[in-house]
Enzyme design. Structure first.
Site, PDB file in Angstrom:
ATOM      1  N   HIS A   1       1.464   4.471  -2.897  1.00 26.63           N
ATOM      2  CA  HIS A   1       1.579   5.937  -2.811  1.00 26.63           C
ATOM      3  C   HIS A   1       2.783   6.419  -3.610  1.00 26.63           C
ATOM      4  CE1 HIS A   1      -1.622   6.739  -0.081  1.00 26.63           C
ATOM      5  NE2 HIS A   1      -1.130   5.997   0.888  1.00 26.63           N
TER       6      HIS A   1
ATOM      7  N   GLU B   1      -5.714   7.187  -1.201  1.00 29.88           N
ATOM      8  CA  GLU B   1      -5.742   5.945  -0.417  1.00 29.88           C
ATOM      9  C   GLU B   1      -6.356   4.804  -1.234  1.00 29.88           C
ATOM     10  OE1 GLU B   1      -4.090   5.529   2.240  1.00 29.88           O
ATOM     11  OE2 GLU B   1      -3.621   7.648   2.403  1.00 29.88           O
TER      12      GLU B   1
ATOM     13  N   HIS C   1       0.839  -1.204   0.000  1.00 26.93           N
ATOM     14  CA  HIS C   1       0.000   0.000   0.000  1.00 26.93           C
ATOM     15  C   HIS C   1       0.881   1.265   0.000  1.00 26.93           C
ATOM     16  CE1 HIS C   1      -3.282   2.753   1.307  1.00 26.93           C
ATOM     17  NE2 HIS C   1      -2.296   3.313   1.995  1.00 26.93           N
ATOM     18  N   GLU C   2       1.885   1.256   0.859  1.00 24.61           N
ATOM     19  CA  GLU C   2       2.793   2.412   0.899  1.00 24.61           C
ATOM     20  C   GLU C   2       3.495   2.600  -0.447  1.00 24.61           C
ATOM     21  OE1 GLU C   2       2.904   4.576   3.320  1.00 24.61           O
ATOM     22  OE2 GLU C   2       1.446   3.398   4.436  1.00 24.61           O
TER      23      GLU C   2
HETATM   24 ZN   LIG Z   1      -2.106   5.287   2.602  1.00 23.78          ZN
END
Ligand SMILES: [Zn+2]
Length: 424
Positions: A281, A355, A277-278
């Site tokens: 980004h 997100e 997930h990071e």
């Molecule tokens: Zn996030």
């Protein structure tokens, strides 16, 4: 034409009225859903944990009510209450150098605000966080953190303020472009030195020792084409049992940081999903976009400040009789958030969009199920509410609501071709 003072007061009443209304809505909503977790979480989050999250959210919201009153009180004290003028008069007598007096005014403003908020911060840490089992901080550690933050603020903020005030004084009408350049440079410098010089003042960072996990992570990083200067574990447990992960730094200086608390909460598959997930980004260039947006917005703000700086009505309307560059900066940054608050849903929406994109990336790079189970575990262990008020959430939530986030992730598992973890 209404005076600027009445425009300011009207905006203040609207902004604080809105904040109060949102907080009360949130409290009512969480309270009325304390026995009813969303359907998707039935049987997944035990009812006691759901009730604990409601109680924790309510306790923080009650503190938020006090904070709101304090915030409004401080703002009125400094502006119409004459606080800034008082501070200016004291410093003007004692410091005959206007640059030093200006920097001292702005640092003094920061110091007084921080001191006023200190009791609430301590109460939050040692009462609220402690009551729910999250506090790991000692009073001595709390004081040491404060001292370090104050010194760091002085060491970085002092020279920056002196430089900005000097530019405002000598650069003529184009001063705001110079200040903008300095501000951009300062931000980039902080980003670059944060992982190696600033963060270690507050926490210990050690390279991830777990061999199996490290290999797993390195395979994931290679798959995502991510180059970093390492994976580190931070002793977040020194202060709190809340877990987190982030990455930080610029260019080759990028680091991935896991809180030790997060590593102890999650399985290797879940840790991998959180990291993915990071990386989402990073891959979607969210950080670069945010920095770009911040630069554009700060240019707009500085242009606005340039227009206000020499307008007598701006000072008088906000309760200040003298006109100096430092007072202009102080008034501008004190009152700007009041005028901008009604726009906060836009920033929150932008953040929630990011997100979702990072989640989609993680779902494709690992397996959506791992991120779902990691999130459920984190919601539970952090006592995060699963039932926020929708309007409150619209204003404040940088992350999508639990139900929407998990629903979206689960939709990725239902595509015709079942997703498989990608092999290296
Ligand atoms: Zn996030």
């Amino acid at each position: 034409m209404p005076s600027f003072q009445s425009v300011f007061l009207a905006t203040l009443i609207v902004a604080f009225g809105l904040k109060l209304w949102l907080l009360l809505r949130q409290m009512r909503h969480v309270w009325s859903h304390r026995d009813a977790p969303p359907d998707a979480f039935l049987g997944i989050i035990p009812i006691e944990e759901h009730r604990k999250a409601a109680a924790y959210t309510l306790a923080k919201a009650r503190l938020g009510l006090v904070h709101l009153a304090l915030e409004a009180g401080l703002l009125l004290f400094f502006t119409l209450g004459g606080g800034l003028q008082w501070l200016h008069d004291i410093l003007a007598v004692r410091l005959d150098n206007p640059l030093l007096a200006g920097a001292a005014l702005l640092l003094g403003l920061g110091l007084i605000s921080a001191a006023a908020e200190l009791p609430l911060g301590a109460y939050g840490q040692f009462r609220v966080e402690a009551r729910f089992g999250f506090n790991r901080q000692t009073p001595a550690g709390f004081v040491a953190d404060l001292a370090k933050q104050a010194l760091l603020g002085l060491a970085l903020g002092g020279p920056l303020l002196l430089l900005v005030l000097w530019l405002m004084g000598v650069m003529g009408t184009a001063w705001w472009l110079w200040v903008w350049g300095v501000w951009m440079g300062f931000n980039l410098l902080i980003l670059a030195v944060y992982p190696t010089f600033i963060a270690p003042l507050f926490n210990k960072f050690t390279p991830l020792a777990d061999q199996g996990l490290r290999e797993r992570i390195e395979r994931l990083l290679a798959r995502a084409g991510f180059k970093s200067s390492g994976v580190f574990v931070m002793d977040g447990s020194r202060r709190s049992s809340h877990g987190n992960a982030y990455f930080t730094g610029l260019g080759k200086n990028k680091r991935i940081v896991f809180y030790d608390t997060l590593l102890s909460q999650l399985t290797p598959e879940q840790i991998e999903a959180v990291l993915a997930h990071e990386l989402g980004h990073f891959k979607h260039r969210h950080i670069v976009k945010r920095i770009g947006l911040m630069f554009v917005l700060s240019l707009v703000m500085l242009a606005l400040l340039a227009a206000l700086k020499d307008a007598g009505w701006f000072y008088q309307g906000l309760g200040v009789a003298s006109q100096t560059n430092a007072l202009a900066l102080a008034l501008f940054f004190l009152t700007l958030p009041v005028f901008l608050f009604p726009l906060s849903p836009l920033m929150s929406l932008y953040s929630r969009k990011h997100e979702f994109e990072a989640d989609a990336f993680a779902a494709a790079l690992t397996h959506p199920g791992h991120l779902v189970s990691a999130l459920v575990r984190l919601y539970r262990d952090n006592a995060a509410t699963l039932t926020p008020d929708p309007v409150y959430s619209l204003f404040y939530d940088s992350h999508p609501k639990a139900v929407e986030r998990i629903g979206k992730l689960e939709s990725y598992t239902q595509v015709s071709q079942p997703l498989q973890p990608i092999q290296a």
